[in-house]
Design an enzyme around this catalytic site. Structure first.
Site, short mmCIF file in Angstrom:
data_model
loop_
_atom_site.label_atom_id
_atom_site.label_comp_id
_atom_site.label_asym_id
_atom_site.label_seq_id
_atom_site.Cartn_x
_atom_site.Cartn_y
_atom_site.Cartn_z
N ASP A 345 -16.24 -26.34 7.46
CA ASP A 345 -16.10 -27.77 7.64
C ASP A 345 -16.89 -28.23 8.87
OD1 ASP A 345 -14.64 -30.35 7.07
OD2 ASP A 345 -13.90 -29.97 9.10
N GLU A 381 -20.86 -27.15 5.45
CA GLU A 381 -20.89 -28.61 5.31
C GLU A 381 -21.84 -29.07 6.41
OE1 GLU A 381 -17.84 -32.36 4.92
OE2 GLU A 381 -17.50 -30.93 6.54
#
Length: 668
Positions: A345, A381
């Site tokens: 993330d 990401e």
């Protein structure tokens, strides 16, 4: 009461956390600026025994306690200066969670005592004397032993990978063929019904939203909501207990073993960029009280956290011991839990050096040389909210990256925005502008049209605007750039014509996703037309809004996915991993001739992508406009797939394409 006695001859500092060796437990905690560390042991009634860890070297405080066995609950109190302006926030009145704890018991109970300063004053320079132990989860000594039998890593090739992004709880809460007592847990994820579904669908990996222990935010609790997604990590080793039917971490191992036996890999979405403690005004639960100056990134002003995540703090992976913690966590999930990979993330944060984002930085270098981690799937990401944070295409091999350009261009093309056919061709080709450099393969792009964050695929054809009122933020949260089109009615409708048109467009989008070069990722529920009622930010919706709805009346979409994944498996040219030296790509207009400049500008004209491999050639025909006839390139062709099966009749070399459809043809 006789206090336990440390055995100094058996203590060691090289492994952090609480490690049981069959006879006792070694405790080790890193705090470079601490003056004293107390190990706190709790009995079944909650009574606390405090013992000073007797040894320290290199900032690691440690001690070995004979007779301490799995099941023992514990925490820490760390003594040192309370000097926020120097970055130090030690407060021994606060019970602290071991960053290396393998399991936690209990939940955070929100109380002013959780804060290191006097919360009522609003001044973080004050000092709070209240004991937080009654309100903090306790760490749990675990026994890592597990009989993995014949389980082994699958190492599915990237070119053969089809990812299915899912939420452990939400996936099965409304799945009637999963036993009620298993729904919402890892056991439900790996139930017979779900494994059969994954297998029939043709996915090779499930990518799970965060399963690390996470915090329930007080502001959400006050609204009667919850942190559903889990991007608020409390501990990087311990699993989230609500996903465990019995509370024991062995359930995760059993689930992974069952999925592996079915040929399905498990990828975890991990959040190492920030923690649940928030800004300097947040609670003192673990890292802040252990060594705030080491664990968190600060600017010139050491009093304040430096925030590139939008979550109040940034984990300081530039510090060698913090980097070690992250790597140890990753290795723990690979070696102890047998997961097959990770999706990072806000991964740009992990690549931040003093000069900004650095693709050759210490975090990426550490992973690339690690003999355990370099062998698993690594997905970034590729953005954060800091300066220079958008880095799609900027990560080093062997990382793959979420490609939001694929999402945006695909949505724009199918909603007939105009002027994006050339961009769609880039996405079908593997996004070479972003990824064809530095010897990176075509599988560097993880292609998706919908993910947990944003509209589901069905909602992109059902809503023009977001509808996040249930989040209790007056519909201000969530982004507005949805590139969606309700096709005539906002939201649910009984109009059969509109419903048919929506299904048609979704089948076309699914076809684009699964026929493109790269690694396709499907959002759980998109194969049945799952809707979140227009909510594009369901992070707080542990409810029917956030759960996958399996009874949508659109189960036929799953058949389209099955056809497409079978097509990928059957044809190497659809799984090409090279940009050069492998499958060639040529483009043709509806007249059967190479596309000219005018053809690229007109999205309503069908375009044909010819994939020429060593042993086979396929045509992928994309029609984003109205009904049209397409003259195929020279050759004998047979129809292999059409997104609308009743259309796409082939006579000689002319294909009758229905509006908004995709077809695949092979040599006859």
């Amino acid at each position: 009461m006789t206090l336990p006695t440390f055995d100094k001859t058996s203590a060691y500092s090289d492994r952090l956390g609480a490690e049981f060796d069959g006879e006792g437990t070694n405790f080790a905690l890193f705090s470079d600026h601490a003056e004293r560390v107390e190990l706190c042991l709790f009995d079944d009634e909650g009574a606390e025994t405090r013992l000073d860890l007797p040894e320290m070297e290199g900032g690691i405080w440690f001690g070995y306690l004979p007779g301490v066995v799995p099941g023992q609950r514990y925490g820490y109190r760390v003594h040192g200066p309370y000097a926020p302006e120097e970055g130090h926030r030690f407060n021994p009145n606060k019970l602290l969670i071991d960053p290396y704890a393998r399991q936690l018991t209990g939940e955070v109970v929100w109380n002013d005592a959780l804060f290191g300063y006097d919360l009522s004053s609003g001044d973080d320079l004050t000092f709070d004397h209240r004991d937080s132990a009654p309100y903090v989860p306790k760490c749990y000594v675990t026994d890592p032993a597990y009989d993995w039998d014949a389980d082994r890593a699958l190492h599915t090739r990237w070119s053969d990978t089809v990812i299915y992004e899912a939420h452990v709880r939400g996936l099965t809460m409304q799945r009637e063929d999963v036993p009620a007592n298993l729904r919402g847990t890892f056991a439900g994820l790996a139930s017979d019904a779900m494994i059969e579904h994954f297998t029939k669908l043709g996915v090779s990996a499930v990518e799970l939203l965060p399963v690390h222990a996470f915090l329930q935010d007080s502001y959400l609790i006050d609204k009667g909501l919850t942190n559903y997604w889990g991007y608020n990590t409390l501990n990087f080793f311990a699993p989230e207990r609500r996903y465990l039917r019995t509370g024991e971490w062995g359930e995760i191992k059993e689930a992974i073993s069952r999925l592996h036996a079915a040929g399905i890999e498990v990828i975890l979405d991990v959040v190492y960029n920030h923690t649940a403690e928030g800004s300097e005004l947040g609670p003192t639960l673990s890292f802040r009280g252990i060594d705030n100056a080491s664990y968190y990134l600060h600017g010139d002003d050491m009093r304040h956290c430096y925030d590139t995540t939008g979550c109040g703090n940034t984990v300081n992976v530039a510090h060698p011991m913090v980097l070690r913690m992250v790597l140890d966590s990753l290795r723990h999930w690979v070696q102890e839990m047998h997961v097959d990979g990770f999706r990072f993330d806000l991964a740009s944060t992990l690549g931040r050096e003093p000069s900004g984002f650095e693709r050759e930085g210490s975090f990426f270098a550490a992973i690339r040389q690690d003999p355990v981690l370099a062998r698993v799937k690594l997905i970034a990401e590729p953005w954060d909210i800091g300066d220079g944070g958008y880095q799609v295409g900027g990560f080093p091999w062997p990382f793959r990256e979420w490609n939001d350009k694929f999402r945006d261009d695909s949505r724009a093309f199918w909603r007939r925005e105009g002027g994006v056919k050339g961009a769609l061709a880039e996405r079908l080709s593997g996004s070479p502008v972003q990824f064809d450099h530095s010897n990176r393969p075509a599988t560097s792009s993880v292609n998706f049209i919908a993910a947990h964050d944003g509209f589901t695929m069905w909602d992109t054809v059902s809503y023009n605007d977001k509808h996040n009122e249930a989040n209790a933020e007056d519909n201000r949260d969530g982004h507005d750039h949805n590139l969606s089109d309700n096709m005539g009615v906002e939201g649910e409708t009984d109009d059969k014509t509109i419903l048919a048109a929506r299904r048609r467009r979704v089948r076309a989008m699914l076809s684009t996703l699964l026929l493109s070069r790269g690694v396709p990722m499907l959002l759980a529920g998109d194969e049945v037309g799952n809707s979140q009622r227009g909510n594009n930010n369901a992070y707080c919706q542990d409810s029917e809004i956030g759960w996958t709805d399996w009874d949508t009346g659109n189960a036929d979409l799953a058949e389209t996915v099955q056809e497409l994944t079978a097509l990928r498996r059957a044809h190497d040219v659809l799984r090409e991993s090279r940009f050069h030296g492998g499958t060639g790509i040529d483009w043709f207009g509806p007249d059967g001739h190479p596309v000219d400049e005018a053809g690229w500008q007109d999205d309503d004209l069908p375009v044909t992508m010819r994939l020429s491999g060593e042993d086979e050639t396929l045509l992928v025909v994309v029609n984003g406009g109205d009904d049209a006839e397409v003259t195929l390139p020279e050759g004998n062709w047979e129809r292999l797939f059409v997104s609308e099966p009743e259309t796409g009749s082939l006579k000689a070399s002319v294909l009758a394409m229905g509006w908004q459809t995709v077809a695949v043809l092979g040599r006859g």
